[in-house]
Design a protein around this motif. Structure first.
Motif, PDB file in Angstrom:
ATOM      1  N   TYR A  93      53.254  36.118  48.081  1.00 41.45           N
ATOM      2  CA  TYR A  93      52.110  36.446  48.944  1.00 41.45           C
ATOM      3  C   TYR A  93      51.037  35.367  48.777  1.00 41.45           C
ATOM      4  CZ  TYR A  93      47.884  38.905  50.489  1.00 41.45           C
ATOM      5  OH  TYR A  93      46.705  39.257  51.123  1.00 41.45           O
ATOM      6  N   SER A  94      50.750  34.634  49.862  1.00 41.77           N
ATOM      7  CA  SER A  94      49.782  33.538  49.725  1.00 41.77           C
ATOM      8  C   SER A  94      48.632  33.627  50.722  1.00 41.77           C
ATOM      9  CB  SER A  94      50.502  32.198  49.909  1.00 41.77           C
ATOM     10  OG  SER A  94      51.122  32.178  51.185  1.00 41.77           O
ATOM     11  N   SER A  95      48.504  34.774  51.398  1.00 40.07           N
ATOM     12  CA  SER A  95      47.450  34.903  52.425  1.00 40.07           C
ATOM     13  C   SER A  95      46.069  35.022  51.778  1.00 40.07           C
ATOM     14  CB  SER A  95      47.714  36.144  53.274  1.00 40.07           C
ATOM     15  OG  SER A  95      49.037  36.108  53.753  1.00 40.07           O
ATOM     16  N   PRO A  96      45.046  34.465  52.444  1.00 39.01           N
ATOM     17  CA  PRO A  96      43.678  34.587  51.923  1.00 39.01           C
ATOM     18  C   PRO A  96      43.304  36.062  51.748  1.00 39.01           C
ATOM     19  CG  PRO A  96      43.752  33.084  53.803  1.00 39.01           C
ATOM     20  CD  PRO A  96      45.095  33.741  53.723  1.00 39.01           C
ATOM     21  N   THR A  97      42.741  36.390  50.597  1.00 43.42           N
ATOM     22  CA  THR A  97      42.422  37.785  50.275  1.00 43.42           C
ATOM     23  C   THR A  97      40.997  37.888  49.755  1.00 43.42           C
ATOM     24  OG1 THR A  97      44.746  38.159  49.718  1.00 43.42           O
ATOM     25  CG2 THR A  97      43.168  39.772  48.894  1.00 43.42           C
ATOM     26  N   LEU A  98      40.309  38.915  50.231  1.00 39.50           N
ATOM     27  CA  LEU A  98      38.945  39.212  49.767  1.00 39.50           C
ATOM     28  C   LEU A  98      38.978  40.602  49.132  1.00 39.50           C
ATOM     29  CD1 LEU A  98      35.792  38.965  49.702  1.00 39.50           C
ATOM     30  CD2 LEU A  98      35.785  39.848  52.048  1.00 39.50           C
ATOM     31  N   ILE A  99      38.443  40.715  47.921  1.00 37.04           N
ATOM     32  CA  ILE A  99      38.335  42.029  47.278  1.00 37.04           C
ATOM     33  C   ILE A  99      36.868  42.383  47.118  1.00 37.04           C
ATOM     34  CG2 ILE A  99      38.735  43.341  45.158  1.00 37.04           C
ATOM     35  CD1 ILE A  99      41.370  42.068  44.851  1.00 37.04           C
ATOM     36  N   MET A 100      36.558  43.662  47.387  1.00 37.42           N
ATOM     37  CA  MET A 100      35.202  44.172  47.234  1.00 37.42           C
ATOM     38  C   MET A 100      35.268  45.394  46.332  1.00 37.42           C
ATOM     39  SD  MET A 100      34.306  43.957  51.231  1.00 37.42           S
ATOM     40  CE  MET A 100      33.371  42.539  51.737  1.00 37.42           C
ATOM     41  N   ALA A 101      34.433  45.424  45.314  1.00 40.75           N
ATOM     42  CA  ALA A 101      34.509  46.527  44.362  1.00 40.75           C
ATOM     43  C   ALA A 101      33.116  46.977  43.939  1.00 40.75           C
ATOM     44  CB  ALA A 101      35.308  46.089  43.136  1.00 40.75           C
ATOM     45  N   GLY A 102      33.043  48.252  43.514  1.00 37.43           N
ATOM     46  CA  GLY A 102      31.765  48.831  43.102  1.00 37.43           C
ATOM     47  C   GLY A 102      31.662  48.963  41.591  1.00 37.43           C
ATOM     48  N   ILE A 143      46.737  38.585  39.395  1.00 34.02           N
ATOM     49  CA  ILE A 143      47.928  38.939  40.194  1.00 34.02           C
ATOM     50  C   ILE A 143      47.891  38.441  41.640  1.00 34.02           C
ATOM     51  CG2 ILE A 143      48.350  41.002  38.777  1.00 34.02           C
ATOM     52  CD1 ILE A 143      47.450  42.698  41.203  1.00 34.02           C
ATOM     53  N   ILE A 144      46.689  38.161  42.189  1.00 33.19           N
ATOM     54  CA  ILE A 144      46.608  37.788  43.610  1.00 33.19           C
ATOM     55  C   ILE A 144      46.476  36.273  43.735  1.00 33.19           C
ATOM     56  CG2 ILE A 144      45.274  38.024  45.745  1.00 33.19           C
ATOM     57  CD1 ILE A 144      44.675  40.903  44.834  1.00 33.19           C
ATOM     58  N   PRO A 145      47.503  35.608  44.285  1.00 35.62           N
ATOM     59  CA  PRO A 145      47.535  34.143  44.286  1.00 35.62           C
ATOM     60  C   PRO A 145      46.370  33.481  45.027  1.00 35.62           C
ATOM     61  CG  PRO A 145      49.711  35.039  44.775  1.00 35.62           C
ATOM     62  CD  PRO A 145      48.757  36.189  44.793  1.00 35.62           C
ATOM     63  N   ASN A 146      46.040  33.981  46.225  1.00 36.43           N
ATOM     64  CA  ASN A 146      45.021  33.295  47.030  1.00 36.43           C
ATOM     65  C   ASN A 146      43.796  34.189  47.200  1.00 36.43           C
ATOM     66  OD1 ASN A 146      43.716  31.488  48.650  1.00 36.43           O
ATOM     67  ND2 ASN A 146      45.136  31.596  50.359  1.00 36.43           N
ATOM     68  N   LEU A 147      43.205  34.554  46.050  1.00 36.00           N
ATOM     69  CA  LEU A 147      42.014  35.407  46.073  1.00 36.00           C
ATOM     70  C   LEU A 147      40.803  34.520  46.357  1.00 36.00           C
ATOM     71  CD1 LEU A 147      40.831  38.237  45.642  1.00 36.00           C
ATOM     72  CD2 LEU A 147      40.658  37.716  43.209  1.00 36.00           C
ATOM     73  N   ILE A 148      40.340  34.583  47.591  1.00 37.73           N
ATOM     74  CA  ILE A 148      39.233  33.715  48.028  1.00 37.73           C
ATOM     75  C   ILE A 148      37.932  34.101  47.326  1.00 37.73           C
ATOM     76  CG2 ILE A 148      37.816  33.015  50.012  1.00 37.73           C
ATOM     77  CD1 ILE A 148      40.673  31.923  50.165  1.00 37.73           C
ATOM     78  N   ALA A 149      37.690  35.417  47.253  1.00 33.69           N
ATOM     79  CA  ALA A 149      36.455  35.889  46.616  1.00 33.69           C
ATOM     80  C   ALA A 149      36.642  37.303  46.105  1.00 33.69           C
ATOM     81  CB  ALA A 149      35.292  35.849  47.609  1.00 33.69           C
ATOM     82  N   PHE A 150      35.952  37.599  45.014  1.00 28.53           N
ATOM     83  CA  PHE A 150      35.881  38.967  44.480  1.00 28.53           C
ATOM     84  C   PHE A 150      34.402  39.331  44.501  1.00 28.53           C
ATOM     85  CE2 PHE A 150      35.543  42.447  41.681  1.00 28.53           C
ATOM     86  CZ  PHE A 150      36.791  43.012  41.507  1.00 28.53           C
ATOM     87  N   LYS A 151      34.029  40.233  45.431  1.00 19.92           N
ATOM     88  CA  LYS A 151      32.612  40.569  45.603  1.00 19.92           C
ATOM     89  C   LYS A 151      32.321  41.894  44.908  1.00 19.92           C
ATOM     90  CE  LYS A 151      31.600  37.520  49.091  1.00 19.92           C
ATOM     91  NZ  LYS A 151      30.415  36.700  49.268  1.00 19.92           N
ATOM     92  N   THR A 152      31.229  41.916  44.179  1.00 23.21           N
ATOM     93  CA  THR A 152      30.843  43.127  43.456  1.00 23.21           C
ATOM     94  C   THR A 152      29.557  43.691  44.054  1.00 23.21           C
ATOM     95  OG1 THR A 152      31.786  42.215  41.440  1.00 23.21           O
ATOM     96  CG2 THR A 152      30.249  44.019  41.179  1.00 23.21           C
ATOM     97  N   TYR A 153      29.543  45.013  44.249  1.00 18.80           N
ATOM     98  CA  TYR A 153      28.356  45.692  44.784  1.00 18.80           C
ATOM     99  C   TYR A 153      27.958  46.800  43.820  1.00 18.80           C
ATOM    100  CZ  TYR A 153      30.368  43.471  48.900  1.00 18.80           C
ATOM    101  OH  TYR A 153      30.930  42.561  49.757  1.00 18.80           O
ATOM    102  N   ASP A 154      26.688  47.122  43.828  1.00 18.02           N
ATOM    103  CA  ASP A 154      26.199  48.156  42.916  1.00 18.02           C
ATOM    104  C   ASP A 154      26.390  49.526  43.558  1.00 18.02           C
ATOM    105  OD1 ASP A 154      25.094  48.900  40.496  1.00 18.02           O
ATOM    106  OD2 ASP A 154      23.093  49.097  41.359  1.00 18.02           O
ATOM    107  N   MET A 155      27.666  49.883  43.818  1.00 18.22           N
ATOM    108  CA  MET A 155      27.936  51.111  44.583  1.00 18.22           C
ATOM    109  C   MET A 155      29.017  51.954  43.911  1.00 18.22           C
ATOM    110  SD  MET A 155      30.199  49.597  47.763  1.00 18.22           S
ATOM    111  CE  MET A 155      31.882  48.997  47.484  1.00 18.22           C
ATOM    112  N   GLY A 156      29.148  53.205  44.408  1.00 17.20           N
ATOM    113  CA  GLY A 156      30.227  54.081  43.973  1.00 17.20           C
ATOM    114  C   GLY A 156      31.489  53.817  44.780  1.00 17.20           C
ATOM    115  N   HIS A 157      32.393  54.805  44.781  1.00 18.85           N
ATOM    116  CA  HIS A 157      33.647  54.640  45.513  1.00 18.85           C
ATOM    117  C   HIS A 157      33.386  54.702  47.022  1.00 18.85           C
ATOM    118  CE1 HIS A 157      37.950  54.473  45.949  1.00 18.85           C
ATOM    119  NE2 HIS A 157      37.975  55.570  46.664  1.00 18.85           N
ATOM    120  N   PHE A 158      32.490  55.583  47.434  1.00 18.87           N
ATOM    121  CA  PHE A 158      32.058  55.654  48.836  1.00 18.87           C
ATOM    122  C   PHE A 158      30.814  54.802  48.995  1.00 18.87           C
ATOM    123  CE2 PHE A 158      35.014  58.853  49.639  1.00 18.87           C
ATOM    124  CZ  PHE A 158      34.897  59.373  50.918  1.00 18.87           C
TER     125      PHE A 158
END
Length: 297
Positions: free
Chosen positions: A234-243, A261-276
């Protein structure tokens, strides 16, 4: 075919659950100020109901709902995408909504095969994918078995990478859930929804979540935790967003593993949020998604 095919007409609803949940579903659709087509597609895994919106000439985006939730609620988090993209949002089979109710396995290739059949129906060879929570876990199954179907993906508070503290989930979600089911007391529902959303969940969503808890046999299996080997192709550009305050999939648990584990993780964005996410967080999230799609899709 994976497990879960050709299962008899089982139901996930208790008593008047189906009527209540589909009533919420229809009301949610009425709150949107754009046209939505509702299409049924027959697949090997069961009949699938799909919401389709956005300009017909727009590039396709598939959006998968969160688990034990209704599709329009999840779709409402990503409404800015409908302006520019052709959005396909299927009701996950075996979850609340209008699709068939037999459960599918999120541990094998079932979801990948199911998505391929939906894409074939619409003559889509590859697409962008957006999924929160369980929906992100579904996308990771597709990335494992059919990575070439994914042009790029956005995983929001994703299942399928790492779990939060089981002790905390038992204390803050499971015990209040047992008490809520036993008593129907709003105080227990409030405790759960406050934990899930960092005190930001709206009244309508809270009512829907309460009815899902009371009237639906909940999906209790989380999507399989994805391994580095599974994503080796899997080499597609990937964006992850997490709280940071996400009880199920906290940023602190996801960050290191996702990068491994993710080969082409463009960015991992963190927010000060819960699951919702709150309304304010959704504005930021959608801004970041649109920017990512503009650059990588």
């Amino acid at each position: 075919m994976g497990e879960g095919c050709f299962v008899g007409k089982e139901t996930i609803y208790k008593s008047e659950g189906k009527r209540l949940i589909t009533h919420h579903y229809d009301n949610y659709l009425k709150s949107f100020d754009f046209d939505i087509e509702q299409i049924y597609v027959d697949t090997s895994y069961g009949k699938t109901h799909i919401l389709v919106a956005g300009p017909p000439e727009g590039k396709p985006i598939f959006i998968f709902q969160g688990g034990n939730c209704i599709n329009p609620m999840t779709l409402s988090w990503f409404l800015p995408l409908v302006d520019q993209y052709r959005v396909y949002a299927p009701d996950t089979i075996g979850h609340p909504g209008y699709s068939d109710e037999n459960r599918m396995s999120a541990k094998d290739d079932s979801f990948a095969q199911w998505i391929k059949e939906l894409m074939d129906y619409f003559n889509i060879n590859s697409s962008a994918f957006v999924g929160p929570s369980y929906g992100a876990g579904i996308i990771l199954r597709l990335a494992t078995f059919m990575p070439d179907k994914i042009d790029c993906s956005v995983l929001v508070s994703p299942a399928g990478i790492r779990l939060g503290s089981k002790m905390r989930m038992i204390k803050d979600i499971l015990l209040p859930l047992v008490l809520f089911k036993a008593t129907s007391s709003p105080k227990y529902l409030h405790k759960i929804t406050a934990t899930m959303s960092d005190n930001s969940m709206g009244k309508m969503d809270k009512k829907i979540i309460g009815d899902v808890f009371q009237y639906v046999r909940l999906e209790q299996e989380m999507p399989k935790l994805t391994t580095k080997e599974e994503l080796s192709h899997y080499s597609s550009p990937t964006l992850i967003m997490a709280g940071r305050k996400d009880i199920f999939f906290p940023e602190s648990k996801l960050n290191k593993v996702a990068r491994e584990i993710i080969p082409n993780l463009i960015a991992f964005k963190t927010y000060d949020m819960g699951h919702f996410p709150s309304e304010e967080h959704l504005i930021k999230i959608n801004g970041d998604i649109v920017e990512f799609l503009t650059d990588h899709y």
